[in-house]
Design a protein around this motif. Structure first.
Motif, PDB file in Angstrom:
ATOM      1  N   GLU A 129       0.854  -1.185   0.000  1.00 25.76           N
ATOM      2  CA  GLU A 129       0.000   0.000   0.000  1.00 25.76           C
ATOM      3  C   GLU A 129       0.894   1.240   0.000  1.00 25.76           C
ATOM      4  OE1 GLU A 129      -3.207   0.583  -0.258  1.00 25.76           O
ATOM      5  OE2 GLU A 129      -3.929  -1.481  -0.128  1.00 25.76           O
ATOM      6  N   ILE A 130       0.533   2.226  -0.782  1.00 26.88           N
ATOM      7  CA  ILE A 130       1.311   3.451  -0.847  1.00 26.88           C
ATOM      8  C   ILE A 130       0.454   4.575  -0.260  1.00 26.88           C
ATOM      9  CG2 ILE A 130       2.509   5.073  -2.360  1.00 26.88           C
ATOM     10  CD1 ILE A 130       3.319   2.718  -4.046  1.00 26.88           C
ATOM     11  N   PRO A 131       0.716   4.925   1.013  1.00 27.90           N
ATOM     12  CA  PRO A 131      -0.087   5.945   1.686  1.00 27.90           C
ATOM     13  C   PRO A 131      -0.056   7.275   0.926  1.00 27.90           C
ATOM     14  CG  PRO A 131       1.351   4.829   3.256  1.00 27.90           C
ATOM     15  CD  PRO A 131       1.776   4.406   1.876  1.00 27.90           C
ATOM     16  N   GLY A 132      -1.226   7.867   0.766  1.00 33.58           N
ATOM     17  CA  GLY A 132      -1.319   9.148   0.081  1.00 33.58           C
ATOM     18  C   GLY A 132      -1.446   9.040  -1.423  1.00 33.58           C
ATOM     19  N   ALA A 133      -1.291   7.842  -1.979  1.00 30.71           N
ATOM     20  CA  ALA A 133      -1.407   7.676  -3.433  1.00 30.71           C
ATOM     21  C   ALA A 133      -2.845   7.938  -3.863  1.00 30.71           C
ATOM     22  CB  ALA A 133      -0.976   6.274  -3.848  1.00 30.71           C
ATOM     23  N   ARG A 134      -2.989   8.543  -5.038  1.00 27.50           N
ATOM     24  CA  ARG A 134      -4.311   8.850  -5.581  1.00 27.50           C
ATOM     25  C   ARG A 134      -4.656   7.959  -6.771  1.00 27.50           C
ATOM     26  NH1 ARG A 134      -6.948  13.286  -3.018  1.00 27.50           N
ATOM     27  NH2 ARG A 134      -8.160  13.197  -4.904  1.00 27.50           N
ATOM     28  N   HIS A 135      -3.714   7.823  -7.716  1.00 23.48           N
ATOM     29  CA  HIS A 135      -3.964   6.970  -8.883  1.00 23.48           C
ATOM     30  C   HIS A 135      -2.624   6.511  -9.462  1.00 23.48           C
ATOM     31  CE1 HIS A 135      -6.581   5.406 -12.070  1.00 23.48           C
ATOM     32  NE2 HIS A 135      -5.497   5.551 -12.816  1.00 23.48           N
ATOM     33  N   LEU A 136      -2.107   5.414  -8.935  1.00 22.58           N
ATOM     34  CA  LEU A 136      -0.857   4.856  -9.441  1.00 22.58           C
ATOM     35  C   LEU A 136      -1.089   4.360 -10.856  1.00 22.58           C
ATOM     36  CD1 LEU A 136       0.204   2.821  -6.288  1.00 22.58           C
ATOM     37  CD2 LEU A 136       0.849   5.155  -6.919  1.00 22.58           C
ATOM     38  N   ASN A 137      -0.150   4.677 -11.751  1.00 23.04           N
ATOM     39  CA  ASN A 137      -0.399   4.287 -13.133  1.00 23.04           C
ATOM     40  C   ASN A 137       0.790   3.729 -13.882  1.00 23.04           C
ATOM     41  OD1 ASN A 137       0.843   6.809 -13.329  1.00 23.04           O
ATOM     42  ND2 ASN A 137      -0.074   7.152 -15.326  1.00 23.04           N
ATOM     43  N   ASP A 138       1.968   3.680 -13.282  1.00 23.04           N
ATOM     44  CA  ASP A 138       3.064   2.984 -13.949  1.00 23.04           C
ATOM     45  C   ASP A 138       4.084   2.559 -12.915  1.00 23.04           C
ATOM     46  OD1 ASP A 138       4.278   1.786 -16.105  1.00 23.04           O
ATOM     47  OD2 ASP A 138       5.348   3.569 -16.756  1.00 23.04           O
ATOM     48  N   VAL A 139       4.889   1.593 -13.310  1.00 21.44           N
ATOM     49  CA  VAL A 139       5.924   1.049 -12.432  1.00 21.44           C
ATOM     50  C   VAL A 139       7.137   0.722 -13.283  1.00 21.44           C
ATOM     51  CG1 VAL A 139       4.921  -1.275 -12.598  1.00 21.44           C
ATOM     52  CG2 VAL A 139       6.408  -0.734 -10.694  1.00 21.44           C
ATOM     53  N   ALA A 140       8.327   0.947 -12.716  1.00 20.71           N
ATOM     54  CA  ALA A 140       9.578   0.634 -13.416  1.00 20.71           C
ATOM     55  C   ALA A 140      10.564   0.066 -12.409  1.00 20.71           C
ATOM     56  CB  ALA A 140      10.156   1.892 -14.065  1.00 20.71           C
ATOM     57  N   VAL A 141      11.425  -0.825 -12.884  1.00 26.95           N
ATOM     58  CA  VAL A 141      12.437  -1.441 -12.029  1.00 26.95           C
ATOM     59  C   VAL A 141      13.814  -0.965 -12.496  1.00 26.95           C
ATOM     60  CG1 VAL A 141      13.431  -3.611 -11.219  1.00 26.95           C
ATOM     61  CG2 VAL A 141      10.968  -3.451 -11.649  1.00 26.95           C
ATOM     62  N   ALA A 142      14.587  -0.441 -11.558  1.00 23.59           N
ATOM     63  CA  ALA A 142      15.931   0.060 -11.856  1.00 23.59           C
ATOM     64  C   ALA A 142      16.937  -1.079 -11.822  1.00 23.59           C
ATOM     65  CB  ALA A 142      16.323   1.129 -10.838  1.00 23.59           C
ATOM     66  N   PRO A 143      18.099  -0.870 -12.441  1.00 23.27           N
ATOM     67  CA  PRO A 143      19.135  -1.908 -12.440  1.00 23.27           C
ATOM     68  C   PRO A 143      19.550  -2.374 -11.039  1.00 23.27           C
ATOM     69  CG  PRO A 143      19.679  -0.232 -14.057  1.00 23.27           C
ATOM     70  CD  PRO A 143      18.488   0.277 -13.285  1.00 23.27           C
ATOM     71  N   ASP A 144      19.449  -1.488 -10.033  1.00 23.85           N
ATOM     72  CA  ASP A 144      19.836  -1.887  -8.674  1.00 23.85           C
ATOM     73  C   ASP A 144      18.726  -2.615  -7.925  1.00 23.85           C
ATOM     74  OD1 ASP A 144      18.015   0.093  -7.935  1.00 23.85           O
ATOM     75  OD2 ASP A 144      19.430   1.199  -6.676  1.00 23.85           O
ATOM     76  N   GLY A 145      17.569  -2.826  -8.577  1.00 25.43           N
ATOM     77  CA  GLY A 145      16.456  -3.523  -7.945  1.00 25.43           C
ATOM     78  C   GLY A 145      15.437  -2.608  -7.294  1.00 25.43           C
ATOM     79  N   SER A 146      15.705  -1.301  -7.287  1.00 25.93           N
ATOM     80  CA  SER A 146      14.714  -0.355  -6.775  1.00 25.93           C
ATOM     81  C   SER A 146      13.508  -0.358  -7.698  1.00 25.93           C
ATOM     82  CB  SER A 146      15.294   1.060  -6.723  1.00 25.93           C
ATOM     83  OG  SER A 146      16.346   1.137  -5.805  1.00 25.93           O
ATOM     84  N   VAL A 147      12.348  -0.117  -7.112  1.00 27.57           N
ATOM     85  CA  VAL A 147      11.107  -0.047  -7.874  1.00 27.57           C
ATOM     86  C   VAL A 147      10.568   1.368  -7.762  1.00 27.57           C
ATOM     87  CG1 VAL A 147       8.736  -0.912  -8.039  1.00 27.57           C
ATOM     88  CG2 VAL A 147      10.610  -2.481  -7.475  1.00 27.57           C
ATOM     89  N   TYR A 148      10.170   1.940  -8.890  1.00 29.35           N
ATOM     90  CA  TYR A 148       9.600   3.278  -8.926  1.00 29.35           C
ATOM     91  C   TYR A 148       8.153   3.177  -9.380  1.00 29.35           C
ATOM     92  CZ  TYR A 148      14.405   4.761  -8.511  1.00 29.35           C
ATOM     93  OH  TYR A 148      15.681   4.936  -8.069  1.00 29.35           O
ATOM     94  N   VAL A 149       7.293   3.970  -8.736  1.00 31.76           N
ATOM     95  CA  VAL A 149       5.874   3.948  -9.052  1.00 31.76           C
ATOM     96  C   VAL A 149       5.406   5.384  -9.269  1.00 31.76           C
ATOM     97  CG1 VAL A 149       3.598   3.135  -8.320  1.00 31.76           C
ATOM     98  CG2 VAL A 149       5.638   1.931  -7.533  1.00 31.76           C
ATOM     99  N   ALA A 150       4.709   5.627 -10.375  1.00 28.86           N
ATOM    100  CA  ALA A 150       4.190   6.954 -10.704  1.00 28.86           C
ATOM    101  C   ALA A 150       2.764   7.093 -10.195  1.00 28.86           C
ATOM    102  CB  ALA A 150       4.224   7.179 -12.215  1.00 28.86           C
ATOM    103  N   ASP A 151       2.450   8.285  -9.689  1.00 27.49           N
ATOM    104  CA  ASP A 151       1.108   8.608  -9.204  1.00 27.49           C
ATOM    105  C   ASP A 151       0.620   9.837  -9.955  1.00 27.49           C
ATOM    106  OD1 ASP A 151      -1.206   9.148  -7.786  1.00 27.49           O
ATOM    107  OD2 ASP A 151      -0.229   9.219  -5.826  1.00 27.49           O
TER     108      ASP A 151
END
Length: 157
Positions: free
Chosen positions: A59-81
């Motif tokens: 769960e991403i507190p404060g998120a309104r409408h997550l709409n994309d996700v990307a994985v970085a080479p170091d394994g970090s995950v990014y999510v756009a709202d």
């Protein structure tokens, strides 16, 4: 020739729909190893990419409408709202548009939250940082080492 949707054979993965979870409005997908990550309104959902079995949700507190996700080479995950309903993305100036980062260890942080993001719509993570396209079609390079400085650029070839 016209083919009706109900006449198209169902792909084999349709049998996996006992996902044992309900997806509300899935919009972004990314693979992280053998996991399929799905952005779904206010949560990032994790599935086994081979079986479709639900593995968890963040769960991403404060998120309104997550709409994309990307994985970085170091394994970090990014999510756009988008920061608002997808029909009105990028129209407000209240700063709810955001990009979140989930570290390889699972720590969730708000990477950036600014109205100037104008509805983050698509993400790409590469060794140079994080690329974002907003609802207005602008390409923005977010540097993971200094996420508060935004520069509009095109990636180098």
């Amino acid at each position: 020739m016209v083919t009706l949707l109900n006449q198209i054979p169902k792909p084999p993965y349709s049998a996996l729909n006992p996902f044992d979870t309900t997806l509300n409005s899935p919009t972004g997908l990314a693979l992280k190893g053998d996991q399929l990550l799905v952005s779904d309104v206010t949560a990032l959902r994790e599935f086994d990419a081979e079986t479709g079995k639900a593995l968890g949700k963040i769960e991403i507190p404060g998120a309104r409408h997550l709409n994309d996700v990307a994985v970085a080479p170091d394994g970090s995950v990014y999510v756009a709202d988008l920061g608002s309903d997808s029909d009105v993305a990028g129209t407000g100036s209240d700063g709810r548009d955001a990009v979140y980062r989930i570290s390889p260890a699972g720590t969730l942080v708000t990477l950036i939250r600014r109205a100037e993001l104008l509805g983050p719509s698509a993400l790409l993570a590469d060794p140079s940082g994080l690329w974002l396209v907003n609802a207005g079609g602008e390409l923005v390079h977010l540097l993971t080492s200094n996420a508060t400085s935004l520069t509009s650029n095109e990636p180098s070839a």
